[in-house]
Scaffold this motif. Structure first.
Motif, PDB file in Angstrom:
ATOM      1  N   ARG A 164      38.617  45.876  44.203  1.00 20.65           N
ATOM      2  CA  ARG A 164      37.353  45.333  44.382  1.00 20.65           C
ATOM      3  C   ARG A 164      37.629  44.130  45.409  1.00 20.65           C
ATOM      4  O   ARG A 164      36.490  43.194  45.709  1.00 20.65           O
ATOM      5  N   GLY A 165      38.711  44.069  45.892  1.00 24.86           N
ATOM      6  CA  GLY A 165      38.925  43.069  47.005  1.00 24.86           C
ATOM      7  C   GLY A 165      39.879  41.791  46.419  1.00 24.86           C
ATOM      8  O   GLY A 165      40.495  42.178  45.411  1.00 24.86           O
ATOM      9  N   ARG A 166      40.039  40.884  47.090  1.00 26.98           N
ATOM     10  CA  ARG A 166      40.767  39.693  46.668  1.00 26.98           C
ATOM     11  C   ARG A 166      40.094  38.953  45.310  1.00 26.98           C
ATOM     12  O   ARG A 166      38.957  38.525  45.553  1.00 26.98           O
ATOM     13  N   VAL A 167      40.965  38.752  44.497  1.00 24.21           N
ATOM     14  CA  VAL A 167      40.264  37.989  43.366  1.00 24.21           C
ATOM     15  C   VAL A 167      41.082  36.822  43.051  1.00 24.21           C
ATOM     16  O   VAL A 167      42.316  36.711  43.013  1.00 24.21           O
ATOM     17  N   ALA A 168      40.360  35.569  42.793  1.00 23.96           N
ATOM     18  CA  ALA A 168      41.191  34.389  42.502  1.00 23.96           C
ATOM     19  C   ALA A 168      41.250  34.210  40.948  1.00 23.96           C
ATOM     20  O   ALA A 168      40.509  34.600  40.231  1.00 23.96           O
ATOM     21  N   LEU A 169      42.427  33.572  40.707  1.00 26.00           N
ATOM     22  CA  LEU A 169      42.674  33.418  39.056  1.00 26.00           C
ATOM     23  C   LEU A 169      43.856  32.554  39.045  1.00 26.00           C
ATOM     24  O   LEU A 169      44.481  32.112  40.122  1.00 26.00           O
ATOM     25  N   ARG A 170      44.272  32.182  37.724  1.00 26.12           N
ATOM     26  CA  ARG A 170      45.374  31.347  37.818  1.00 26.12           C
ATOM     27  C   ARG A 170      46.168  31.841  36.426  1.00 26.12           C
ATOM     28  O   ARG A 170      45.697  31.755  35.187  1.00 26.12           O
TER      29      ARG A 170
END
Length: 808
Positions: A164-170
Motif C-alpha cells: 500500500r506504499g510507505r507506512v509510518a509506525l513505531r
C-alpha cells in the motif's frame, strides 16, 4: 471473661496466644517494619516474569482479576475491620499486579499486531527506515569460513514499504546484519536498510527480528547527548592506547562499560573469578563517583545542599560518559539507592528505595523481569543493604571495623546473587569473594581516574594520556587478581542448573547453616573441606598429571575446530591450527606450559582453524606463520595477512617437501600439491581441499595431520603417494566427505577427531566412524574425552586422554 474475649477476638479474625499476645497484631507489626513497597515490587516482578511468555489476553485477564480482587479486599477489609497493615499491603500488591499485567498485555498486543506482523507472515524483503536504540553488539563468529563481522543492533522501525506504499509506525526490532560499517554507529542515528522480517521471542517484546540484506544508508547524525557520549568514550579509548593491551581494553570497561576492546582471555578470567560485574555500568560505579564528589565538597567546606548538587552533577556526567541508555539509566537509579542508604544510615530506607526502583523499572520496561543482569544488580544491592550490616557487626567483634566491612560487603553481595548464578549458569563461584576483596581497592581509583581522563581527553589528549597511566596500574592489579583467581582449583564448582539447582541450593544452605552453628560439627566440616581442597590441589595433579610426560602431540579440546600442538622442546610447541576461540586455545597452551611457538601452521583460512590465533599469540614468542598457498583472496585471508603484518610476524606459503625439525619432531609438508587445488563442491569445499597436510615423525612413530582435506584432495594425495602414519588426525572433523581408500592407506592404528560436542554439522559422520572401526582403528574424540595427547611409550606411541571421561 478470658474465654469471652477469646471468642470475640476469633469472631474478628484475631487469635490470642496463651501468653496473651495477639498473633495477628504480631504479624501486623512485622508488616509495619517491612518496607511497604517490598512485597508489591516482588509481586510485580513475578507477574511480569510469568506473563511475558503468554499471549496478550492472559495479561488482560490477570489485570482484570487483580483489580477485582483489590476491590473485594478493600470492601471486605472494612467489614472485617482488618488491621491497616494487612489491608494496605494486600491492596498495594493487587494494585501493582493489575498495573503490571495491564502494561505487559498492552505491550504484547502492540508488538504482535500491525504492519510488522503482516511482513513477518509474508516473509518478503522490504525497505526499512529505523532509529538505532542501542550500540551495535558484535556477535561471536561461527565455525566455518572466516567471514566479516556480524552485529545485533537494537532499533525502532519508523517506516516500512508495503504493497500500500510507505507506512509510518513505531515498532521495536532487532537488526541482524554484517559489515564493519555498523561498528561506529551510535544510538539515535537514523538508517535505511532492506531486510526480511522474521518472528522474535515474544518474551523480549520485539515486533520482529530483521535479517538485513544489502547496503547500509545512514540518514542522520546522532543526537547531541549521544555525540557527546561518543566523543568522551572514543577519547578515553584513544588515551588508554598508551597502556599495555590488557589494561587498554579493561579501563574503558571499568569506567563506561565499553568492553569492545577487552581481550577475550581477560573476559573469561573475569567471568571465572566472579568479577564480570566490574565491566558493567552499575550503581556501584555511580556511587564511587558520587562519593568522591561529596568528599571533595566536604574538604572544600561546602554546605550540605551544595554537596548534594555536586554529587548529582557528578552522577549525571558519569551517565553521559557511560552512554544514556536504559541500562545506564537503571544504574543511575541504583546509584541513587545506594546514596540514600548511605546518607540515612538505615538499611530499611535503602530497601524501600530499592523496592521503588524495581517497581518503577518493571512498569517502565517489563522485559527487565527476565534480564539476568537486572536480577544480579537487584540481588547484589539487596544483599549489601540487608546482609552486609549484620555480617559486618558480627565480624567487627574479631576484626577491625574497616576489615569487617571489606569482607562483609563482597560476601553479602555474592551470597545474594548465588541463586541467580545457579539458575543462569549452573555453577558456584567460591573464589569470587576473595577475588572481589582483593580487586576492590583498585576499582575506585581506576574508575575515578579513568572518568577524569574521559572528561579531559576531548580538550587535552596529552594530559588524558598522563592520567590513564596510574589508572593502568590499578587495572593491571585487577587483571592479575582475575587471572590468579581463575586458575585456582575449585574456582568454579559445577552445580545443577535451573530449578533443580535452586532446589538443591535451598536444601543445602539451611542444612549447612544448622551444622555450622555448632562448634563440633563446624570443626568436622571444616576439616573435611580442608582435606578435599588438599586432595584436589595436590593429589589430583599427582594422579592425573597434565601435561603427560614425553608428550609428542596434543589435540586440544577447543570445541568445533582444530588446535594441535606438536612438541618442539621444553616449553615450546609447533601449533597446527588455532581453533575457533582464543580463550580455549590459550587455555590449552597454558595447561601444556607452552611459552614459545617457533612455528604456527594454519591449514586453511576457516574460522574454526584460525579464529583462536590471538590465543596462541597471547604473551608468547611466535617465529613465523605458514599458510596454504591456495587460500584465495577473500576477506578472511586478507584480514589474517593484515593481522600478521601489523604484528610483524613472517607469513610463509606452504610448499610440498619443505621440512622443519624442532626438538623431537620433524614436520614435512605433503599437501596441497603445487598448482590449483583439487576441484569439487562449492567455495568452502575448495578452501578445505587447499588445506596444508603435514606428516610428523618422531623416534617412536609418526602422525598425519590432514586439516579439512575432503574427497578430492584425499584422492590426489593418494595418487601422489601417501606416507604411512601410526596416528591420523581425521580430516574435516570426521566429515562424510572422504575417500575410503585414504583412511586405509595411512595404516593408522589410532585416530584423533577434533570436534565440538552437540555440533549441528553431524560430525563425526557415522559412515566415517564405521570405516575406521572396520579398519580396526581406535578412535579418540575431543567431544567425549577432552584434550588428547600422543606420548612416547615403551612399545611406540600411546594415547592419554584428559577431561570429560573415558575414551570411546
Amino acid at each position: 471473661m478470658t474465654r469471652f474475649l477469646g471468642r470475640r477476638d476469633r469472631m474478628r479474625g484475631v487469635a490470642r496466644t496463651p501468653d496473651g499476645r495477639d498473633r495477628a497484631e504480631g504479624v501486623a507489626r512485622i508488616l509495619d517494619r517491612t518496607p511497604r513497597l517490598a512485597l508489591p515490587a516482588l509481586a510485580s516482578w513475578a507477574t511480569a516474569l510469568v506473563l511475558l511468555g503468554c499471549p496478550a489476553p492472559a495479561g488482560a485477564v490477570t489485570a482484570v482479576l487483580a483489580a477485582a480482587a483489590a476491590l473485594v479486599t478493600a470492601a471486605g477489609a472494612r467489614v472485617l475491620r482488618a488491621h491497616p497493615a494487612w489491608r494496605n499491603t494486600a491492596l498495594a500488591v493487587l494494585g501493582c499486579v493489575a498495573a503490571v499485567a495491564g502494561t505487559v498485555a498492552f505491550r504484547v498486543h502492540a508488538v504482535g499486531t500491525g504492519p510488522v506482523a503482516e511482513l513477518v507472515r509474508s516473509g518478503a524483503p522490504t525497505g526499512i527506515e529505523a532509529v538505532l536504540t542501542g550500540d551495535p553488539r558484535e556477535l561471536p563468529r561461527r565455525a566455518g569460513p572466516y567471514r566479516g563481522e556480524s552485529f545485533a543492533v537494537p532499533a525502532r522501525v519508523e517506516s516500512v514499504e508495503t504493497a500500500r506504499g510507505r507506512v509510518a509506525l513505531r515498532a521495536p526490532v532487532m537488526l541482524l546484519t554484517t559489515g564493519g560499517e555498523w561498528r561506529p554507529l551510535l544510538p539515535s542515528q537514523r538508517v535505511a536498510v532492506r531486510g526480511r522480517f522474521v518472528h522474535a521471542d515474544s518474551a523480549e517484546l520485539l515486533a520482529a527480528v530483521v535479517l538485513v540484506r544489502g547496503p547500509l544508508r545512514v540518514l542522520g547524525a546522532p543526537s547531541w547527548e549521544q555525540r557527546v557520549a561518543g566523543a568522551l568514550r572514543s577519547g578515553l579509548r584513544e588515551a588508554a592506547a598508551v597502556l599495555p593491551p590488557d589494561e587498554r581494553g579493561l579501563l574503558p570497561g571499568l569506567v563506561a562499560g565499553d568492553v569492545s576492546g577487552m581481550d577475550r582471555q581477560v573476559t573469561a578470567d573475569f567471568k571465572a573469578a566472579g568479577l564480570s560485574h566490574l565491566t558493567a555500568v552499575s550503581g556501584a560505579n555511580l556511587a564511587i563517583v558520587a562519593g568522591a564528589a561529596i568528599a571533595l565538597a566536604r574538604v572544600a567546606g561546602l554546605p550540605l545542599p551544595a554537596r548534594a548538587v555536586l554529587a548529582a552533577v557528578a552522577m549525571l556526567s558519569f551517565a553521559v560518559v557511560a552512554r544514556p541508555s536504559p541500562s545506564v539509566l537503571r544504574a543511575l537509579v541504583m546509584g541513587l539507592v545506594a546514596v540514600v542508604a548511605l546518607g540515612t544510615g538505615r538499611s530499611r530506607d535503602g530497601v524501600a528505595a530499592l523496592s521503588a526502583t524495581v517497581l518503577g523499572l518493571i512498569l517502565f520496561d517489563p522485559v527487565l523481569a527476565r534480564s539476568y543482569g537486572f536480577a544480579l544488580s537487584v540481588c547484589a544491592t539487596g544483599g549489601i543493604l540487608l546482609l552486609a550490616p549484620r555480617w559486618r557487626d558480627r565480624l567487627a567483634t574479631r576484626l577491625p571495623r574497616w576489615a569487617a566491612e571489606a569482607v562483609a560487603v563482597p560476601a553479602a553481595a555474592q551470597a545474594a546473587v548465588t541463586p541467580v548464578l545457579v539458575l543462569m549458569a549452573g555453577q558456584l563461584e567460591p573464589v569470587a569473594i576473595p577475588a572481589n576483596l582483593l580487586a576492590g581497592p583498585a576499582v575506585a581509583p581506576a574508575t575515578l581516574i579513568g572518568f577524569l581522563a574521559a572528561l579531559v581527553a576531548p580538550v587535552q589528549m596529552d594530559l588524558a594520556r598522563l592520567l590513564v597511566r596510574p589508572a593502568g596500574l590499578a587495572t593491571g592489579w585487577i587483571i592479575a587478581v582475575a587471572g590468579r583467581a581463575a586458575g585456582l582449583p575449585l574456582a568454579v564448582i559445577p552445580w545443577p542448573g535451573g530449578v533443580p539447582g535452586l532446589v538443591a541450593l535451598a536444601v543445602t544452605v539451611p542444612a549447612a547453616v544448622l551444622v555450622l552453628r555448632h562448634r563440633r560439627p563446624r570443626l568436622v566440616v571444616l576439616a573435611l573441606a580442608a582435606g578435599a581442597a588438599v586432595a584436589v590441589a595436590v593429589a589430583g595433579p599427582a594422579v592425573s598429571r597434565w601435561p603427560p610426560e614425553r608428550w609428542l602431540l596434543v589435540a586440544c579440546d577447543v570445541g568445533q575446530g582444530d588446535a594441535l600442538l606438536v612438541a618442539a622442546g621444553p616449553g615450546r610447541a609447533v601449533v597446527v591450527d588455532a581453533g575457533p576461540d582464543p580463550v580455549s586455545t590459550d587455555r590449552c597452551l597454558r595447561a601444556m606450559g607452552i611459552r614459545q611457538v617457533p612455528l604456527v601452521i594454519l591449514t586453511h583460512p576457516h574460522l574454526d582453524h584460525i579464529g583462536g590465533l590471538d590465543g596462541v599469540l597471547r604473551g608468547r614468542e611466535v617465529g613465523a606463520v605458514v599458510v596454504t598457498p591456495h587460500g584465495g583472496s577473500g576477506p578472511g585471508r586478507l584480514r589474517l595477512s593484515g593481522d600478521l603484518a601489523r604484528r610483524r610476524i613472517p607469513e610463509w606459503a606452504a610448499r610440498p617437501g619443505v621440512s622443519w625439525t624442532f626438538g623431537p619432531s620433524r614436520l614435512t609438508v605433503i599437501g596441497p600439491p603445487e598448482g590449483a587445488p583439487a576441484a569439487g563442491g562449492g567455495e568452502e569445499t575448495a578452501v578445505n581441499n587447499a588445506s596444508v597436510v603435514v606428516h610428523v615423525s618422531w623416534a617412536a612413530g609418526s602422525a598425519l595431520l590432514s586439516g579439512d582435506a575432503e574427497t578430492e584432495a584425499q584422492a590426489e594425495l593418494l595418487r601422489r603417494g601417501l606416507p604411512r602414519a601410526d596416528v591420523l588426525k581425521v580430516p574435516h572433523h570426521g566429515s562424510a566427505r572422504g575417500d575410503p581408500g585414504f583412511l586405509a592407506a595411512t595404516g593408522a592404528r589410532a585416530a584423533l577427531i577434533s570436534v565440538g560436542a552437540g555440533n549441528d554439522y553431524g560430525h563425526p559422520a557415522p559412515a566415517t566412524l564405521a570405516r575406521l572401526g572396520h579398519l580396526g582403528v581406535r578412535v579418540y574424540r575431543t567431544d567425549l574425552s577432552g584434550d588428547l595427547a600422543v606420548v612416547a611409550g615403551k612399545d611406540g606411541l600411546a594415547i592419554v586422554v584428559r577431561g570429560r571421561g573415558p575414551p570411546p
